[in-house]
Design a protein around this motif. Sequence first.
Motif, PDB file in Angstrom:
ATOM      1  N   PHE A   1       0.830  -1.205   0.000  1.00  0.00           N
ATOM      2  CA  PHE A   1       0.000   0.000   0.000  1.00  0.00           C
ATOM      3  C   PHE A   1       0.863   1.254   0.000  1.00  0.00           C
ATOM      4  N   HIS A   2       1.941   1.230   0.769  1.00  0.00           N
ATOM      5  CA  HIS A   2       2.821   2.390   0.867  1.00  0.00           C
ATOM      6  C   HIS A   2       3.430   2.756  -0.480  1.00  0.00           C
ATOM      7  N   HIS A   3       3.723   1.760  -1.312  1.00  0.00           N
ATOM      8  CA  HIS A   3       4.393   2.001  -2.584  1.00  0.00           C
ATOM      9  C   HIS A   3       3.429   2.247  -3.750  1.00  0.00           C
ATOM     10  N   LEU A   4       2.126   2.268  -3.458  1.00  0.00           N
ATOM     11  CA  LEU A   4       1.178   2.563  -4.542  1.00  0.00           C
ATOM     12  C   LEU A   4       1.473   3.929  -5.145  1.00  0.00           C
ATOM     13  N   GLN A   5       1.590   4.938  -4.268  1.00  0.00           N
ATOM     14  CA  GLN A   5       1.889   6.286  -4.734  1.00  0.00           C
ATOM     15  C   GLN A   5       3.374   6.395  -5.060  1.00  0.00           C
ATOM     16  N   GLY A   6       3.682   6.627  -6.297  1.00  0.00           N
ATOM     17  CA  GLY A   6       5.067   6.760  -6.718  1.00  0.00           C
ATOM     18  C   GLY A   6       5.538   5.598  -7.561  1.00  0.00           C
ATOM     19  N   SER A   7       5.074   4.383  -7.251  1.00  0.00           N
ATOM     20  CA  SER A   7       5.500   3.215  -8.025  1.00  0.00           C
ATOM     21  C   SER A   7       4.418   2.745  -8.987  1.00  0.00           C
ATOM     22  N   LEU A   8       3.166   2.707  -8.515  1.00  0.00           N
ATOM     23  CA  LEU A   8       2.065   2.360  -9.418  1.00  0.00           C
ATOM     24  C   LEU A   8       1.442   3.621 -10.008  1.00  0.00           C
ATOM     25  N   PHE A   9       1.247   4.628  -9.178  1.00  0.00           N
ATOM     26  CA  PHE A   9       0.669   5.898  -9.628  1.00  0.00           C
ATOM     27  C   PHE A   9       1.739   6.989  -9.572  1.00  0.00           C
ATOM     28  N   THR A  10       2.037   7.578 -10.724  1.00  0.00           N
ATOM     29  CA  THR A  10       2.990   8.689 -10.745  1.00  0.00           C
ATOM     30  C   THR A  10       2.284  10.021 -10.520  1.00  0.00           C
ATOM     31  N   ASP A  11       1.027  10.107 -10.916  1.00  0.00           N
ATOM     32  CA  ASP A  11       0.226  11.294 -10.617  1.00  0.00           C
ATOM     33  C   ASP A  11      -0.379  11.156  -9.218  1.00  0.00           C
ATOM     34  N   VAL A  12      -0.665  12.275  -8.611  1.00  0.00           N
ATOM     35  CA  VAL A  12      -1.216  12.272  -7.257  1.00  0.00           C
ATOM     36  C   VAL A  12      -2.632  11.698  -7.267  1.00  0.00           C
ATOM     37  N   VAL A  13      -2.872  10.736  -6.375  1.00  0.00           N
ATOM     38  CA  VAL A  13      -4.209  10.187  -6.155  1.00  0.00           C
ATOM     39  C   VAL A  13      -4.736  10.804  -4.863  1.00  0.00           C
ATOM     40  N   PRO A  14      -5.737  11.688  -4.923  1.00  0.00           N
ATOM     41  CA  PRO A  14      -6.174  12.422  -3.730  1.00  0.00           C
ATOM     42  C   PRO A  14      -6.534  11.539  -2.539  1.00  0.00           C
ATOM     43  N   THR A  15      -7.191  10.420  -2.810  1.00  0.00           N
ATOM     44  CA  THR A  15      -7.571   9.532  -1.701  1.00  0.00           C
ATOM     45  C   THR A  15      -6.341   8.991  -0.980  1.00  0.00           C
ATOM     46  N   LEU A  16      -5.329   8.582  -1.753  1.00  0.00           N
ATOM     47  CA  LEU A  16      -4.095   8.086  -1.141  1.00  0.00           C
ATOM     48  C   LEU A  16      -3.396   9.196  -0.364  1.00  0.00           C
ATOM     49  N   GLU A  17      -3.414  10.416  -0.900  1.00  0.00           N
ATOM     50  CA  GLU A  17      -2.794  11.540  -0.212  1.00  0.00           C
ATOM     51  C   GLU A  17      -3.461  11.782   1.140  1.00  0.00           C
ATOM     52  N   LYS A  18      -4.777  11.713   1.184  1.00  0.00           N
ATOM     53  CA  LYS A  18      -5.500  11.931   2.443  1.00  0.00           C
ATOM     54  C   LYS A  18      -5.180  10.832   3.448  1.00  0.00           C
TER      55      LYS A  18
END
Length: 384
Positions: free
Chosen positions: A22-39
């Motif tokens: 889960f921690h690596h979703l942002q940056g490794s799977l998604f390069t654009d910001v996913v607002p839900t993950l950011e929150k």
Amino acid sequence: MNGKRIMDIEVLRAIAVLGVLFHHLQGSLFTDVVPTLEKIHAWAQPWWGVDLFFAISGFVIARSLIPALRGCTSSQERWQQTRNFWLRRAFRLLPSAWLWLALMLLACVFVNRSGAFGTLPANLQATLAGVLQYANFRFADSFFRYEYGSSFVYWSLSLEEQFYLLFPLLILFCRKHLVWALLALIVVQIFSVRTPLLMVVRTDALALGVLLAMWSAQPGYQRWRPAFLARPWLGISALIMIGALLSFMATDRFTLAWYRIGSIAVLSAILVWIASYNRDYLMPAGAVQRLLGWIGSRSYGIYLIHIPAYQLVRELIFRLQSAGLPSPAGHPVLTVLIAFCLIVLLSELNYRLVEMPMRNRGAALVRRLGTSRSVVPTSGATPC
């Protein structure tokens, strides 16, 4: 006892690896910001799964290795036990690790139209660091300075390999003073400011796991058994509460707190302590435990595979978009489901075709070496 599979330990392994995924979703799977993950990341960060892995490794390794070495009556026996331990670890860990290093390097060359796998020079250097077990030092050096490469998660594998190499020697060198050496190692780290270098050589969770294993062999260990957690839902509630506390402590709100990493190590060790009694305190027997047990048994492969799987999904989406075909882009949930299905498939193949066969070969080699040592030539015979 030492050979038994503890289901609560497998549950913890599953939680640890799922947190890292889960921690690596942002940056490794998604390069654009996913607002839900950011929150979510603003209030909960699951990277502490790595420290939980360290605590589990320290406990599992020490509960078998320390009695084996201390039961030896000669230096030759101690060397044989140490050699056998190193051989089993090598056959258990290195084939899968090297396989996925090679596959990531090949993907960087041949399946990298989108650039998801990074540049070839960075991956060549990262592969060398992974093979030679200094990936943690390269990771610290590259931190926010230059591209590491696709195999950046190998920093923790290198740290564990360094631990496996040095720990038997520490047991033999410290002997009766091992507890004090481990306590000193923990105290020094807890009261240190964790620079990037100290973060990639952090061994407080490993040392706490070792101390827990040593304690579990003492009579007083059973007197501290948390039997109250056997009540319905109480153990699961404790797991959720400790996990939520760990996730909150791992956020950027605690970046400057010098005690944060040490506290995460202590809480991780507490979870391993609860699991160590093998009473299913953290997760009662049932379908959920079996599912988490499956994930836990494949956690090593999942850890190795999840980053290249994420990057492969990114490459697939890029090619679909380039061809004007429908793609999961813009649908984060669908993208995650595709990536997780790929991870499940690849980790199961890796477990069946690489991990287990190579683990069995290592065990067979250790048995052959033990048998050859035990054969004494009869009088007049010529030894081979």
